[in-house]
Design an enzyme around this catalytic site. Sequence first.
Site, PDB file in Angstrom:
ATOM      1  N   LYS A 290      -7.701   0.999  -4.973  1.00 15.06           N
ATOM      2  CA  LYS A 290      -8.888   0.515  -4.276  1.00 15.06           C
ATOM      3  C   LYS A 290     -10.127   1.311  -4.667  1.00 15.06           C
ATOM      4  CE  LYS A 290      -6.443  -0.956  -0.066  1.00 15.06           C
ATOM      5  NZ  LYS A 290      -6.705  -2.409  -0.171  1.00 15.06           N
TER       6      LYS A 290
ATOM      7  N   GLY B 212      -0.266  -3.469   4.168  1.00 16.42           N
ATOM      8  CA  GLY B 212      -0.887  -2.152   4.209  1.00 16.42           C
ATOM      9  C   GLY B 212      -0.081  -1.165   5.021  1.00 16.42           C
ATOM     10  N   SER B 213      -0.460  -1.028   6.295  1.00 13.93           N
ATOM     11  CA  SER B 213       0.180  -0.028   7.153  1.00 13.93           C
ATOM     12  C   SER B 213       1.513  -0.492   7.708  1.00 13.93           C
ATOM     13  CB  SER B 213      -0.763   0.316   8.315  1.00 13.93           C
ATOM     14  OG  SER B 213      -2.046   0.650   7.843  1.00 13.93           O
TER      15      SER B 213
ATOM     16  N   GLY C 167      -2.920  -6.808   8.738  1.00 18.68           N
ATOM     17  CA  GLY C 167      -2.179  -7.004   9.976  1.00 18.68           C
ATOM     18  C   GLY C 167      -0.775  -7.541   9.812  1.00 18.68           C
TER      19      GLY C 167
ATOM     20  N   LYS D  52      -6.994 -20.257   7.914  1.00 16.95           N
ATOM     21  CA  LYS D  52      -7.246 -21.579   8.486  1.00 16.95           C
ATOM     22  C   LYS D  52      -8.694 -22.008   8.263  1.00 16.95           C
ATOM     23  CE  LYS D  52      -3.593 -21.973  11.935  1.00 16.95           C
ATOM     24  NZ  LYS D  52      -3.269 -22.240  13.363  1.00 16.95           N
TER      25      LYS D  52
ATOM     26  N   GLY E  44      -4.955  -2.290   9.180  1.00 20.79           N
ATOM     27  CA  GLY E  44      -4.529  -1.152   9.978  1.00 20.79           C
ATOM     28  C   GLY E  44      -4.261  -1.441  11.432  1.00 20.79           C
TER      29      GLY E  44
ATOM     30  N   ASP F 152       0.840  -1.192   0.000  1.00 22.49           N
ATOM     31  CA  ASP F 152       0.000   0.000   0.000  1.00 22.49           C
ATOM     32  C   ASP F 152       0.878   1.245   0.000  1.00 22.49           C
ATOM     33  OD1 ASP F 152      -2.273  -1.515   0.078  1.00 22.49           O
ATOM     34  OD2 ASP F 152      -2.910  -0.891   2.077  1.00 22.49           O
TER      35      ASP F 152
END
EC number: 4.3.3.6
Length: 337
Positions: free
Chosen positions: A122, A276-277, A255, A206, A194, A65
């Site tokens: 996005k 992402g972050s 995450g 899973k 995030g 990102d």
Amino acid sequence: MRLYELSFDEVERFFYKLAELRDTVKDSGLMSYVPELVSLTGQVQGTTRVKHAFPIFQKGGVVMDVTSVEQAGIAEEAGAVSVMVLDKLPYDVRKAGGVARMADPKIIEEVMNSITIPVMAKVRIGHYYEAKVLEALGVDMIDESEVLTPADEEHHINKWEFKIPFVNGARNLGEGLRRISEGASMIRTKGEPGTGNVSEAVKHIKIVNQELRALLSMAEEDRVKKSRELQVPYELVELTVKYARLPVVNFAAGGIATPADAALMMWLGTDGIFVGSGIFKSEDPLERAKAIVLATAGWEDPEIVLEAQKMISEHKAMMGIDIKTLKPEELMQVRGA
């Protein structure tokens, strides 16, 4: 319409032949042939085989990102296979609140003009015209994303109407197959964006794996019932059984903040990683980006992952969020089920 025309290997061979032809023309220096190549790609653009071939080229890699040209340059230098342009990183979207929309087309265009790797962007779930704008802009792939505020709480975009490939998120096998039946060329196993907390991504891959094993053990008549329960075509269920996996490329997302996180998700069976972050909310973005790329490519060797982990400092990682502290309405993963 048949959802799939070719196997993974056949699609891959097709796309590699196309790439080899392109490289041959470039190396020959006979630029008069280039229009013929462009014409060829134009004829096949948007077909099922090409829309599913593009994600195959991303396999084993990391999509990062970014919100600026500077960040896109860091991602490319670090070895990202693609960048995902958005207005704010998921961590900042969470903190800012309000309505999160697609990125400014001018920023996306600047990124496209500044790097050589593919550019994704996005759109809000169900926002047909944000997707049309991005298709007109010429991005390489569209992410119909739960990180942004949904435009339609009940329906996703009918992706069969577009020439450009789409990626969608999923928390389980049913969600993944429904998005594929709508035309998605790639799936992201959802985490909680995030947060810097990989636990939800682990839980959901899973679940996908467990439900897939159950599907593979079913008799044919039970698979017919299951397709009705999941609200997807029976042919798609049978294709899933044939491949013993989701019949499109499946990346992990949400995450992932460390090389070990990325290696864990690859070990659990994903084809690649979205970050992402975790990179640009850290204090060591270039080093962390390089380390995550290394761990994703070399996940089968713990020594390589160890080397990657040594490239970063935990003291410079993004401040994570304990998902248990989030209110139900603050969860992004539940959007667009």
